[in-house]
Structures are given as structure tokens and as C-alpha cells.
Design a protein around this motif. Sequence first.
Motif, PDB file in Angstrom:
ATOM      1  N   ALA A  67     -13.739 -48.100  25.686  1.00 28.94           N
ATOM      2  CA  ALA A  67     -12.891 -46.856  25.770  1.00 28.94           C
ATOM      3  C   ALA A  67     -12.153 -46.481  24.551  1.00 28.94           C
ATOM      4  O   ALA A  67     -11.831 -45.573  24.314  1.00 28.94           O
ATOM      5  CB  ALA A  67     -11.990 -47.120  26.881  1.00 28.94           C
ATOM      6  N   LEU A  68     -11.662 -47.471  23.546  1.00 32.34           N
ATOM      7  CA  LEU A  68     -11.087 -47.402  22.370  1.00 32.34           C
ATOM      8  C   LEU A  68     -12.155 -46.799  21.358  1.00 32.34           C
ATOM      9  O   LEU A  68     -11.719 -46.140  20.429  1.00 32.34           O
ATOM     10  CB  LEU A  68     -10.374 -48.436  21.834  1.00 32.34           C
ATOM     11  N   TRP A  69     -13.299 -47.257  21.361  1.00 36.07           N
ATOM     12  CA  TRP A  69     -14.115 -46.841  20.303  1.00 36.07           C
ATOM     13  C   TRP A  69     -15.189 -45.849  20.475  1.00 36.07           C
ATOM     14  O   TRP A  69     -15.795 -45.304  19.754  1.00 36.07           O
ATOM     15  CB  TRP A  69     -15.268 -47.900  19.992  1.00 36.07           C
ATOM     16  N   ASP A  74     -16.629 -37.624  23.628  1.00 37.33           N
ATOM     17  CA  ASP A  74     -17.214 -38.199  24.839  1.00 37.33           C
ATOM     18  C   ASP A  74     -16.316 -39.326  25.609  1.00 37.33           C
ATOM     19  O   ASP A  74     -16.598 -40.437  26.122  1.00 37.33           O
ATOM     20  CB  ASP A  74     -18.340 -39.201  24.227  1.00 37.33           C
ATOM     21  N   LEU A  75     -15.233 -39.270  25.854  1.00 35.84           N
ATOM     22  CA  LEU A  75     -14.283 -39.897  26.292  1.00 35.84           C
ATOM     23  C   LEU A  75     -14.662 -40.124  27.871  1.00 35.84           C
ATOM     24  O   LEU A  75     -14.320 -41.195  28.582  1.00 35.84           O
ATOM     25  CB  LEU A  75     -12.842 -39.467  26.309  1.00 35.84           C
ATOM     26  N   VAL A  76     -15.194 -39.172  28.344  1.00 38.73           N
ATOM     27  CA  VAL A  76     -15.274 -39.221  30.033  1.00 38.73           C
ATOM     28  C   VAL A  76     -16.531 -40.255  30.131  1.00 38.73           C
ATOM     29  O   VAL A  76     -16.477 -40.781  31.249  1.00 38.73           O
ATOM     30  CB  VAL A  76     -15.830 -37.724  30.484  1.00 38.73           C
ATOM     31  N   THR A  77     -17.445 -40.704  29.328  1.00 37.75           N
ATOM     32  CA  THR A  77     -18.430 -41.433  29.326  1.00 37.75           C
ATOM     33  C   THR A  77     -17.918 -42.931  29.522  1.00 37.75           C
ATOM     34  O   THR A  77     -18.595 -43.900  30.159  1.00 37.75           O
ATOM     35  CB  THR A  77     -19.511 -41.252  28.236  1.00 37.75           C
ATOM     36  N   ALA A  78     -16.744 -42.963  28.821  1.00 34.94           N
ATOM     37  CA  ALA A  78     -16.189 -44.514  29.063  1.00 34.94           C
ATOM     38  C   ALA A  78     -16.234 -45.068  30.408  1.00 34.94           C
ATOM     39  O   ALA A  78     -16.600 -46.369  30.707  1.00 34.94           O
ATOM     40  CB  ALA A  78     -14.893 -44.611  28.241  1.00 34.94           C
ATOM     41  N   GLY A 121     -11.976 -53.673  35.034  1.00 34.85           N
ATOM     42  CA  GLY A 121     -12.499 -53.000  33.729  1.00 34.85           C
ATOM     43  C   GLY A 121     -12.653 -51.577  33.866  1.00 34.85           C
ATOM     44  O   GLY A 121     -12.531 -51.278  33.027  1.00 34.85           O
ATOM     45  N   THR A 122     -13.067 -51.280  34.832  1.00 33.76           N
ATOM     46  CA  THR A 122     -13.188 -49.706  35.036  1.00 33.76           C
ATOM     47  C   THR A 122     -11.867 -48.791  35.053  1.00 33.76           C
ATOM     48  O   THR A 122     -11.868 -47.840  34.480  1.00 33.76           O
ATOM     49  CB  THR A 122     -14.121 -49.317  36.607  1.00 33.76           C
ATOM     50  N   LEU A 127      -7.893 -45.732  32.143  1.00 30.14           N
ATOM     51  CA  LEU A 127      -6.279 -45.572  31.705  1.00 30.14           C
ATOM     52  C   LEU A 127      -6.519 -45.249  30.081  1.00 30.14           C
ATOM     53  O   LEU A 127      -5.956 -44.206  29.740  1.00 30.14           O
ATOM     54  CB  LEU A 127      -5.915 -46.747  32.175  1.00 30.14           C
ATOM     55  N   ILE A 128      -7.397 -45.969  29.519  1.00 28.41           N
ATOM     56  CA  ILE A 128      -7.445 -45.802  28.015  1.00 28.41           C
ATOM     57  C   ILE A 128      -8.027 -44.393  27.598  1.00 28.41           C
ATOM     58  O   ILE A 128      -7.514 -43.964  26.946  1.00 28.41           O
ATOM     59  CB  ILE A 128      -8.082 -47.113  27.431  1.00 28.41           C
ATOM     60  N   ALA A 129      -8.883 -44.195  28.138  1.00 23.10           N
ATOM     61  CA  ALA A 129      -9.564 -42.917  28.165  1.00 23.10           C
ATOM     62  C   ALA A 129      -8.610 -41.670  28.319  1.00 23.10           C
ATOM     63  O   ALA A 129      -8.720 -40.738  27.725  1.00 23.10           O
ATOM     64  CB  ALA A 129     -11.066 -42.823  28.690  1.00 23.10           C
ATOM     65  N   SER A 130      -7.837 -41.732  29.650  1.00 19.88           N
ATOM     66  CA  SER A 130      -6.853 -40.764  30.268  1.00 19.88           C
ATOM     67  C   SER A 130      -5.869 -40.614  29.167  1.00 19.88           C
ATOM     68  O   SER A 130      -5.435 -39.351  28.516  1.00 19.88           O
ATOM     69  CB  SER A 130      -6.545 -41.031  31.441  1.00 19.88           C
TER      70      SER A 130
END
Length: 195
Positions: A67-69, A74-78, A121-122, A127-130
Motif C-alpha cells: 500500500a505504501l509503494w 493506482d491506490l485502489v488496487t492495493a 492485512g487487507t 487504511l494506508i491507501a485511504s
Amino acid sequence: MYRVRVRSVPPVVLALRRFPNPRLTGIGAGLFASLTMFVLACVDRLLFDSSELVYGLLFLPVSALTALWVRPADLVTAPISVPIAFAVGVFPISGGSEGFGGQVMGLVTALAVHAGWLYGGTLIAGLIASVRKVRQMRARRRYVLAQGRGGAPAPASERAPRSAASAAASAAAAAKPVRAGAGGAGAVARRPQRP
């Protein structure tokens, strides 16, 4: 006399800034997570005799890094690629019996038993992507507000360059003499409207 406040950066933040910061596409983040989890599952099978606890604990930082990288576009794909990576990685430690059916049943059982790690993990990746998306939206809003307050035109170096064809066409139109009865210099050519 004015005092300038200098904000100190915590040492943890300085240490985190030294880590690599790649920007992966959505597919690249999914491949990274899947390959990493598969390799970690193989290591877990060799060193820890297919320990579910070790695999689950290793899944959490891989989810966070994915999610960080991933790049901002493409944040929604994490949160989507992380569960797929979990399923790919759990295959070596699922412990199914001989044959295709036994392997599939072992995989389904392992996914059901380790659902807590999968959801954890999901959730971390989501959370990180949001948080990253909210920060990106705030930065964009600040930029738009700063552009609106300034009101000054952008410097010539930052303006979008005109193409050579459009520059030549405007120069030719300016040099073209106006014929008598053509409507004068103030006349505007109208395009035919489409029905």
C-alpha cells in the motif's frame, strides 16, 4: 525582531525517509506482493515447518509495503492485490494431500483457517491507501487554492508551449491582408452548427 520557528523532524520519520520509496503500478504492486508472499511461504515451509503464525506475521508488513509503494494513481488496487497475494503465498504451506482435488481442498481450508490474517492485512492496506488518498486530495486542494489566491500569470517557462504548427498558423493569419467587403478586422468566422 521576528523569530523563525524551526520545526524539528522526529528521528523515526528521518529513519523512514531513508528507506527505498519505489512507485509501483497496480499490476507491479500485485506482482510484488504475490511473489514476496510465495517466497516467504517457501522459506516458512523450509525453516518453520509451515507455521501459520509466521506466515500471518510476515503478511502484515508485506501488505503495508504494497500500500505504501503503489503509485497514487493506482491506490485502489492495493486492497485488491493483497488478498490475491495471500492466496498465492498460502499454497506452499497449505499441506493438501496428493492429487489436484486434495491440493485445492488444502488451499481452501488454509484460506478459511487464516482468514483473520487475511482480513488484518487487507485492512492495513486499505487504511494506508485511504490515508494516502486523503492526503493527496488535501494537497491538490491546497495547490488549487494557492493558484487562485496568487492570481498572477504563470512564468513563461511554466506555460504550456504552443506547437510549431499552431504558432505558424497564427502568424500566417496575422500577416494575411483583409479584402474589401470581407467583414472587416472585427468579423468573427462562425462554424456551421451540427444538427
